[in-house]
Design a protein around this motif. Structure first.
Motif, PDB file in Angstrom:
ATOM      1  N   HIS A 381     -13.327 -13.853  20.211  1.00  0.00           N
ATOM      2  CA  HIS A 381     -12.025 -13.360  20.665  1.00  0.00           C
ATOM      3  C   HIS A 381     -10.946 -14.127  19.910  1.00  0.00           C
ATOM      4  N   ARG A 382     -10.064 -13.385  19.248  1.00  0.00           N
ATOM      5  CA  ARG A 382      -8.975 -14.017  18.497  1.00  0.00           C
ATOM      6  C   ARG A 382      -7.800 -14.277  19.425  1.00  0.00           C
ATOM      7  N   LEU A 383      -7.326 -15.505  19.397  1.00  0.00           N
ATOM      8  CA  LEU A 383      -6.226 -15.920  20.267  1.00  0.00           C
ATOM      9  C   LEU A 383      -5.159 -16.579  19.400  1.00  0.00           C
ATOM     10  N   SER A 384      -3.929 -16.082  19.508  1.00  0.00           N
ATOM     11  CA  SER A 384      -2.866 -16.603  18.655  1.00  0.00           C
ATOM     12  C   SER A 384      -1.522 -16.419  19.338  1.00  0.00           C
ATOM     13  N   LEU A 385      -0.648 -17.397  19.155  1.00  0.00           N
ATOM     14  CA  LEU A 385       0.735 -17.297  19.614  1.00  0.00           C
ATOM     15  C   LEU A 385       1.669 -16.872  18.484  1.00  0.00           C
ATOM     16  N   ASN A 386       1.098 -16.588  17.327  1.00  0.00           N
ATOM     17  CA  ASN A 386       1.869 -16.242  16.141  1.00  0.00           C
ATOM     18  C   ASN A 386       1.468 -14.845  15.681  1.00  0.00           C
ATOM     19  N   ASP A 387       2.446 -13.990  15.398  1.00  0.00           N
ATOM     20  CA  ASP A 387       2.179 -12.614  14.972  1.00  0.00           C
ATOM     21  C   ASP A 387       2.268 -12.440  13.461  1.00  0.00           C
ATOM     22  N   SER A 388       2.228 -13.523  12.712  1.00  0.00           N
ATOM     23  CA  SER A 388       2.345 -13.414  11.257  1.00  0.00           C
ATOM     24  C   SER A 388       1.081 -12.817  10.652  1.00  0.00           C
ATOM     25  N   VAL A 389       1.188 -12.358   9.410  1.00  0.00           N
ATOM     26  CA  VAL A 389       0.052 -11.750   8.719  1.00  0.00           C
ATOM     27  C   VAL A 389      -1.047 -12.772   8.496  1.00  0.00           C
ATOM     28  N   THR A 390      -0.675 -14.011   8.175  1.00  0.00           N
ATOM     29  CA  THR A 390      -1.681 -15.041   7.884  1.00  0.00           C
ATOM     30  C   THR A 390      -2.514 -15.382   9.102  1.00  0.00           C
ATOM     31  N   SER A 391      -1.891 -15.483  10.271  1.00  0.00           N
ATOM     32  CA  SER A 391      -2.639 -15.827  11.481  1.00  0.00           C
ATOM     33  C   SER A 391      -3.481 -14.663  11.985  1.00  0.00           C
TER      34      SER A 391
END
Length: 560
Positions: A381-391
């Protein structure tokens, strides 16, 4: 007649007792006048007076014009406020977490609750009789409907309890927050408590679903994230202790790159010692013999370690990692700088394949992708607080194939012969070119089943040909990219690069959501030279290799 000695002694004793009794009464009591004053005062305070005192001490009022009550007031009964018992703080925080989860679910499915209510009402209406039946039958049916609604309410309540963090987990978060706030270590600008963290609630959902977690916000772990991780682990330990005795090996292994990071994680875990969770920190700052003795004397639940010192302990067989249930790898960028990536891979060999893992991937280089693939073996499961292309595109390998129109067809078919493509779901993105039928014919000749994907269709199944399983191939038109779900596809081939750079980013950030083995193949020809510049920028941002032929094409197109 003379009295005897006994009679004289009895008389004296009687006199002494009388005298003593008189002294006691005089010391403990007051005079009759003072006693009457005290009694009158008590009657006056309680509102009860003698009839002779009525006219002397009170006057007629509008409520009592004839002074029948002698000035006494009608004392209303005091309504005592029923104080509700103080709820446990952990229960209150648990309800707050449930409220946050409900709000998130309502935002995703706003009409779900209304559907439940209407379906329940319709069921009651159907079960109630409409014809003239005996009253006994009507009562029995109504009772059955009530029991059904009560049972459904209990089931919904049980589901709600299972869909929110436990009281013990919130208690752990409270202990950590109170301790860190007293030390001045934890300071939040918004002054929000730990249990209302959006990241924490999302992480708990992944944790309760039994999935590995890939955190791609681009930073190493924060205090808030560490608190949610160790509290969730402590909750699992408490549940295992209820079922039976746990293993002697540590439950959680937290791999860090430096002694300073180990001290930071240890400060978050330290407040849990009150709840019976013991933590040991292993790093090169202490002697090896001292740490070996510490591991033998204590049986820690959490272990924080650097890779080099942990490998030394493993070589001396001072510790066993076969019973580790949870592996946390914090910050791949720091491991890459210190040259610890190979050591992290070797530590993974000492741990069971069923061990769940959480990786904080703050390194977007292509060199870190094999390490992540080794650490995360199950569903991710991918979890991120950043919506950038790299993340959003972390761990997805972007391969740009520079080819002519004649070579493109053969290369596109050869991709399915790679070992990775044979074990994954493959999607071909095609344009409105008349040459696409050649691609379909070539794939069918190789024994692959072709299914054309729309916005609502699903992936086709694999087919068996000559004793070998051939992966099913899906095809989609480039115009349908923005309305289709691409999260299940691990291998995407952009056959015609006639789509815009926005569509390319859409594919890159939406594919392979449940795995770390995603590959995006793009076929680039001289006709697509106008997209060379933007594509190079995306490849450089994501740490991908840029072909020299693509750079030359970008320079030549800029000159033209």
């Amino acid at each position: 007649m003379a009295k005897g000695d006994d009679a004289v002694r009895k008389k004296l004793n009687k006199a002494n007792r009388k005298k003593l009794r008189k002294d006691d009464r005089s010391s403990s009591s007051v005079t009759a006048r003072v006693a009457s004053i005290i009694a009158a005062k008590k009657r006056r305070q309680s509102g009860k007076r003698r009839k002779c005192q009525g006219m002397c001490f009170s006057l007629p009022t509008l409520e009592d014009p004839f002074n029948d009550r002698n000035g006494r007031k009608d004392f209303e009964k005091e309504t005592k406020k029923v104080m509700l018992p103080h709820r446990d703080e952990s229960e209150f925080l648990r309800e707050k977490c449930k409220e946050i989860i409900r709000k998130n679910e309502k935002a995703k499915n706003p009409g779900l609750k209304n559907m439940k209510v209407t379906s329940l009402k319709n069921e009651q209406k159907k079960s109630l009789p409409f014809t003239s039946i005996d009253s006994a039958v009507q009562r029995s049916r109504i009772d059955s409907v009530r029991t059904k609604t009560q049972l459904s309410g209990k089931q919904e309540e049980a589901c709600e309890n299972s869909d929110c963090p436990s009281k013990y987990l919130i208690r752990c978060l409270n202990e950590i927050e109170n301790s860190l706030r007293c030390d001045g270590t934890y300071s939040n600008e918004e002054d929000k408590p730990l249990f209302v963290s959006t990241w924490g609630v999302e992480f708990w959902k992944c944790y309760s679903a039994g999935k590995d977690v890939l955190e791609t916000s681009g930073t190493s772990s924060t205090i808030e994230q560490i608190a949610w991780i160790v509290s969730s682990a402590a909750d699992s330990i408490s549940r295992k202790d209820e079922e039976g005795p746990s293993a002697a090996s540590p439950f959680l292994l937290f791999l860090v790159a430096s002694q300073e990071k180990a001290a930071k994680v240890r400060s978050v875990c330290k407040p849990l010692k009150v709840l019976g969770i013991h933590t040991v920190s292993i790093h090169p700052g202490a002697s090896l013999d001292h740490q070996i003795q510490g591991l033998k004397s204590s049986e820690p639940e959490f272990m924080i370690s650097t890779p080099e010192r942990l490998l030394e302990l493993l070589s001396l067989k001072a510790i066993d990692l076969s019973g580790i249930s949870w592996l946390i790898v914090d910050g791949l960028e720091s491991f890459h700088k210190h040259g610890y990536l190979d050591k992290v891979n070797s530590i993974r060999n000492y741990i069971s394949r069923t061990t769940r893992a959480v990786v904080f991937d703050d390194c977007f280089r292509r060199a870190c992708v094999p390490v992540v693939q080794t650490l995360l073996m199950g569903s991710v499961h991918r979890l991120s607080l950043n919506d950038s292309v790299t993340s959003q595109s972390a761990c997805i390998i972007q391969s740009v194939n520079m080819s002519s129109l004649k070579e493109k067809l053969s290369k596109a078919v050869q991709i399915l012969g790679q070992p990775f493509a044979q074990a994954s779901k493959v999607l071909y993105v095609v344009g409105k070119d008349s040459q696409n039928h050649k691609l379909v014919a070539a794939l069918k000749l190789k024994g692959h089943s072709i299914s054309f994907v729309s916005a609502c269709s699903e992936v086709g199944n694999s087919m068996e040909l000559k004793g070998k399983m051939k992966p099913a191939v899906s095809m989609i038109d480039a115009d349908q990219i923005h309305t289709s779900e691409l999260g299940e596809y691990e291998c995407v081939v952009i056959y015609d690069c006639t789509l815009s750079i926005e569509s390319y980013v859409r594919i890159l950030t939406n594919m392979a959501r449940y795995t770390v083995n995603g590959v995006l193949h793009t076929f680039f020809t001289t006709e697509d030279a106008k997209l060379a510049g933007p594509l190079i920028k995306i490849l450089e941002q994501c740490g991908q290799s840029v072909p020299e032929a693509l750079r030359k094409m970008s320079v030549s197109s800029a000159i033209l």
